[in-house]
Write a protein that holds these residues in place. Structure first.
Motif, mmCIF file in Angstrom:
data_model
loop_
_atom_site.group_PDB
_atom_site.id
_atom_site.type_symbol
_atom_site.label_atom_id
_atom_site.label_comp_id
_atom_site.label_asym_id
_atom_site.label_seq_id
_atom_site.Cartn_x
_atom_site.Cartn_y
_atom_site.Cartn_z
ATOM 1 N N THR A 27 0.914 -4.182 4.838
ATOM 2 C CA THR A 27 0.973 -4.893 3.560
ATOM 3 C C THR A 27 -0.025 -4.352 2.547
ATOM 4 O OG1 THR A 27 -0.500 -6.581 4.492
ATOM 5 C CG2 THR A 27 1.875 -7.027 4.546
ATOM 6 N N LYS A 29 -1.005 -2.301 -0.295
ATOM 7 C CA LYS A 29 -0.277 -1.596 -1.339
ATOM 8 C C LYS A 29 -0.969 -0.299 -1.753
ATOM 9 C CE LYS A 29 3.071 -4.518 -1.707
ATOM 10 N NZ LYS A 29 4.422 -4.141 -1.242
ATOM 11 N N SER A 32 -0.207 4.140 1.428
ATOM 12 C CA SER A 32 1.186 4.358 1.814
ATOM 13 C C SER A 32 1.357 5.833 2.127
ATOM 14 C CB SER A 32 2.134 3.934 0.679
ATOM 15 O OG SER A 32 1.884 4.702 -0.483
ATOM 16 N N ALA A 236 9.707 2.850 3.150
ATOM 17 C CA ALA A 236 10.065 1.810 2.185
ATOM 18 C C ALA A 236 11.321 1.061 2.631
ATOM 19 C CB ALA A 236 10.282 2.435 0.806
ATOM 20 N N LEU A 239 10.305 -1.446 5.285
ATOM 21 C CA LEU A 239 9.581 -2.578 4.711
ATOM 22 C C LEU A 239 10.514 -3.477 3.902
ATOM 23 C CD1 LEU A 239 6.310 -0.763 3.573
ATOM 24 C CD2 LEU A 239 6.567 -2.375 5.471
ATOM 25 N N ALA A 240 11.478 -2.876 3.202
ATOM 26 C CA ALA A 240 12.388 -3.662 2.366
ATOM 27 C C ALA A 240 13.373 -4.470 3.202
ATOM 28 C CB ALA A 240 13.147 -2.749 1.406
ATOM 29 N N GLU A 252 20.478 -1.901 -0.404
ATOM 30 C CA GLU A 252 19.032 -1.818 -0.189
ATOM 31 C C GLU A 252 18.351 -0.874 -1.187
ATOM 32 O OE1 GLU A 252 18.460 -3.928 1.916
ATOM 33 O OE2 GLU A 252 20.047 -3.954 3.413
ATOM 34 N N ALA A 255 15.786 -2.213 -3.892
ATOM 35 C CA ALA A 255 14.535 -2.687 -3.288
ATOM 36 C C ALA A 255 13.687 -1.523 -2.798
ATOM 37 C CB ALA A 255 14.844 -3.638 -2.129
ATOM 38 N N VAL A 256 14.322 -0.507 -2.232
ATOM 39 C CA VAL A 256 13.581 0.672 -1.763
ATOM 40 C C VAL A 256 12.974 1.416 -2.946
ATOM 41 C CG1 VAL A 256 13.805 2.906 -0.602
ATOM 42 C CG2 VAL A 256 14.962 0.902 0.325
ATOM 43 N N GLU A 258 12.078 0.123 -5.779
ATOM 44 C CA GLU A 258 10.942 -0.677 -6.248
ATOM 45 C C GLU A 258 9.736 -0.508 -5.330
ATOM 46 O OE1 GLU A 258 9.858 -5.357 -7.297
ATOM 47 O OE2 GLU A 258 11.880 -4.794 -6.655
ATOM 48 N N GLU A 259 9.967 -0.477 -4.029
ATOM 49 C CA GLU A 259 8.877 -0.285 -3.071
ATOM 50 C C GLU A 259 8.167 1.049 -3.294
ATOM 51 O OE1 GLU A 259 6.386 -1.380 -0.013
ATOM 52 O OE2 GLU A 259 8.070 -2.616 -0.695
#
Length: 821
Positions: A27, A29, A32, A236, A239-240, A252, A255-256, A258-259
């Motif tokens: 988690t 941020k 990565s 990503a 995690l998504a 997906e 969301a990926v 954005e990650e």
């Protein structure tokens, strides 16, 4: 910023402590990519070391990480690939107990585990029998225990790999080809598998294995960055979704993106495609080198045998390398196209195109060294290009299938964007329409490949090939890509040296490259207004000829759903009619089309009986190129006395029988005098249908249900609703809403309404019901289905046959759109 202490002690090695630390790490941020993957691997190492130590292992035992974990590349939901290695001296029960004390905590935590317990000899034997195991052991890394045991195994595995490379690498090459055939090419897939598709993480691992064999090495530039991008995307994705998946599904992708901090899903796909392209090209170059080396090795014993086993100064001398001239400054050497020793790229700006054209025409690959030297040293072409450069580009595009690998080699080193700057906007650009097989840039090249076989049909093959390369170039710009493409094509034509007249033709062809197929499948070709409109847009016979060939090439390069002999016949008919208009022949006045003999026979029978008459013809069509049958469908003719509700009833019955409508034509038949029938007394419906699955229904069953639908005893909407409720269709991505428009000045015979919607069972039935409710008469309907998208064009009039007013047409379009939502 929160940091994770990965120095877990044995007494803190319980699942809860590891799980908490793992959660904190995932988690974060601020951490990565490679740092997070490496930190997760270290954290897992420490936890497993604690488990191993707490179990009080016997001597001569080690815990070994292999595969991705061995490389220290753990994604959030990656499997743990572990081998418990022992030298065979410990009691078997003690080793089994140790394994349980490691495996069970991993399973308790819900982590996927790929595990084995082996001695070094067993590991080597398994690797000899299973290529995938051998590949995994190449990345073996000690986690805990006897380091010497692991070091000895690594040495033996690597030695075996190098000794067996001449046998194992062809086996690995075949495995990669089979996987690519099964999984597809990552750089073109809308929902790619990041690991298994060609150009994915598995291929990157394979390139490392080939390099470890010392037989050949992959081109390094950009390879590590490409691999990191795919690994970051997989992180990503995990995690998504919260799942261990490698498939980048459509739902997906936002969301990926954005990650990863990217703008949108298209930006994500372009980056993924770019990475896959680098890996795929590196694989092509590497396997070519492997095969060249293996071929050279296998030829040496034969050469020594032919020389009688002689050695020494004469017998040991290497034969001279043969260099065969192909073009000025370009030669063939050892199965590749290379630059001649006398070539001077810095003084010869046409050399990149000349070398590429020579390679494509010879069916040979451009050597990596040649492409890189051209990219580094070649002088820029003057603008406009000299005639030789333009001719070499046309020669390259006209080489057919061999154009593709040569073009890919030029793209890999940035030469295409240097020659054609507008290319950068379409490079690796995804196409969201599932009808399309390729990205925009590859589709353009594939269209040129298809057009190369049609050059004998046109008077200007050079314009056809360049138009094929540029027809979708506007997809890199906002708005209608045909409009944007017209401007770009005109500029590019001037850049590469075409005169104004030729540039104008290219601009016209690019602007209207969809005109023929859209008109042929969606408009009434018996209407002179249709023909005059197309003739006005095209302008000349030469442009019409080019458009005809480009239409076919574009459709064939799009995908299997975009072309058939039926569509080809419709386009050919349109071209013939428009050609007559351009030749000055007067357009015929609007009049009802004469029925065919079959239609007239059915109409007479329907008039005599007062009931529907059906004819179902199952006649396979044949593709003109290779003679293979096409699953095109069946012609269904229905004749029945004119009455309200015919279209929704007929379309609904077809939907109930799971028949997909590919085309539909409805018209009133005026029978010859003496048969007792007045004008418009009988309707003839000409349908082109295909079974969604299973076999076609019998005509008698269709007729019986149609009679019941017309007299009201069969409630079609209720039956369709029951079926949908019992077997609801699985829905993925939300489709855009339907759109209904009125074609301006579309016809003097009827008002033209165009419906664009997601294709679904019963769609035409719903359209027909809405039209019946609006009290309009359907003169004809033209149905076109491309993948999941339906485009239905309807010619409608008032009940008395007159055209709708503009206000009435707008109201009808609005009501129809509302009924389809």
């Amino acid at each position: 910023m929160t940091t994770v202490d990965t120095s877990t002690r044995a007494e803190d090695s319980g699942p809860s402590g590891y799980a908490a630390a793992r959660l904190v790490l995932l988690t974060e941020k601020d951490r990565s990519g490679p740092p997070r993957r490496a930190a997760l691997a270290r954290l897992t190492d420490d936890w497993l070391t604690g488990l191993f130590t707490a179990a009080k292992p016997p001597r001569g035992v080690a815990l070994v990480a292999v595969g991705g974990y061995g490389r220290g590349e753990l994604s959030p939901r990656s499997d743990l690939d572990l081998v418990l290695l022992h030298d065979g001296s410990a009691d078997a029960g003690a080793v089994a107990t140790l394994a349980d004390r490691i495996w069970y905590p991993v399973w308790d935590l819900g982590l996927a585990l790929d595990h084995s317990v082996r001695t070094p000899a067993e590991a080597l034997k398994t690797a000899a029998d299973d290529l995938k195991v051998h590949l995994g052991l190449l990345d073996a890394r000690p986690v805990a225990g006897d380091l010497g045991l692991v070091s000895a195994l690594r040495t033996a595995v690597l030695a075996d790999w190098r000794n067996q490379a001449p046998r194992r690498l062809p086996e690995l090459d075949a495995l990669c080809r089979e996987r690519a055939e099964r999984m597809g090419e990552l750089q073109f897939l809308l929902e790619p598998d990041l690991k298994e598709a060609r150009g994915g993480l598995r291929d990157a691992q394979v390139l490392r294995a080939v390099a470890a064999s010392w037989l050949a090495d992959a081109p390094r530039e950009g390879l590590d960055a490409a691999r990191r991008r795919l690994l970051d995307t997989r992180d990503a994705l995990h995690l998504a979704t919260g799942r261990a998946t490698d498939r980048l599904a459509l739902q997906e992708q936002d969301a990926v993106a954005e990650e990863l901090g990217l703008l949108d899903a298209d930006t994500l796909l372009r980056e993924v495609y770019e990475a896959a392209r680098v890996i795929s090209y590196a694989g092509d170059v590497t396997w070519r080198e492997v095969n060249r080396v293996l071929k050279a090795r296998s030829s040496r014993p034969r050469l020594r045998s032919l020389l009688g086993g002689r050695s020494g100064r004469t017998g040991g001398a290497k034969p001279p390398i043969e260099r065969t001239p192909l073009a000025e400054g370009v030669v063939e050497m050892d199965g590749e196209v290379v630059l001649a020793l006398s070539a001077k790229p810095d003084r010869d700006p046409v050399l990149p195109l000349r070398a590429a054209a020579a390679a494509a025409q010879s069916g040979l690959p451009l050597s990596l060294h040649a492409v890189r030297r051209l990219a580094a040293d070649a002088a820029p072409l003057p603008v406009p290009w000299p005639a030789e450069a333009r001719e070499e580009l046309v020669t390259l595009l006209g080489a057919g299938e061999s154009t593709v690998p040569v073009w890919e080699a030029l793209e890999a080193e940035g030469l295409v964007s240097r020659l054609l700057p507008d290319w950068e906007r379409v490079r690796c650009r995804p196409q969201r329409n599932p009808v399309h097989t390729w990205t925009v840039d590859r589709h353009l090249v594939e269209t040129a490949v298809r057009a190369s076989s049609l050059t004998r049909r046109v008077g200007r093959p050079d314009l056809l090939l360049v138009a094929a390369l540029l027809h979708d170039i506007g997809k890199g710009w906002p708005g209608d890509h045909s409009v944007a493409g017209e401007t770009i094509a005109r500029d590019v034509a001037a850049r590469i040296g075409f005169d104004r007249a030729d540039a104008a033709v290219l601009a016209t062809v690019v602007r209207h490259h969809l005109l023929l197929v859209e008109t042929a499948t969606r408009r009434d070709l018996d209407d002179p207004a249709t023909l005059r409109s197309v003739a006005s847009a095209v302008g000349t016979q030469g442009a019409l000829e080019l458009l005809h060939a480009l239409t076919e090439a574009d459709a064939l390069a799009t995908g299997p759903a975009a072309w058939s002999t039926w569509r080809a016949s419709l386009v050919a008919d349109l071209v013939k009619r428009v050609g007559a208009v351009l030749a000055g022949e007067p357009a015929p006045e609007p009049e009802p089309a004469a029925p065919s003999a079959e239609q007239e026979r059915l109409a007479v029978e329907a008039l005599r009986t007062g009931e529907p008459v059906l004819a179902l013809r199952t006649q396979p069509e044949t593709a003109p190129e290779d003679g293979t049958p096409e699953p095109v469908g069946v012609e269904l003719l229905i004749a029945l006395p004119d009455q309200p509700g015919v279209l929704p009833a007929a379309a609904g019955v077809l939907a109930l029988h799971r028949l997909t409508v590919r085309a539909a034509d409805l018209r009133a038949v005026e029978l010859p005098s003496g048969l007792g029938a007045g004008p418009a007394a009988v309707l003839v419906l000409n349908w082109r249908v295909a079974a969604a699955y299973g076999s076609l229904p019998q005509a008698t069953r269709l007729r019986a249900d149609l009679v019941r639908a017309l007299d009201g005893s069969l409630d079609v909407p209720a039956r369709l609703a029951e079926r949908d409720a019992a077997h609801p269709r699985r829905r993925g991505v939300t489709a855009p809403p339907p759109r209904v428009t009125v074609a301006p000045a579309g016809s003097r015979l009827a008002t033209v309404i165009e419906v664009r919607a997601q294709d679904a069972p019963g769609l035409l039935h719903r359209i027909g019901r809405a039209l019946e409710g609006a009290d309009v008469r359907v003169r004809s309907a033209h149905v076109s289905t491309l993948g999941a998208n339906a485009v239905d064009t309807l010619y409608v009039t008032r009940p008395d046959g007159s055209l709708l007013s503009d206000e009435e047409a707008a109201d009808l379009a609005k009501a129809l759109e509302g009924a389809l939502r």
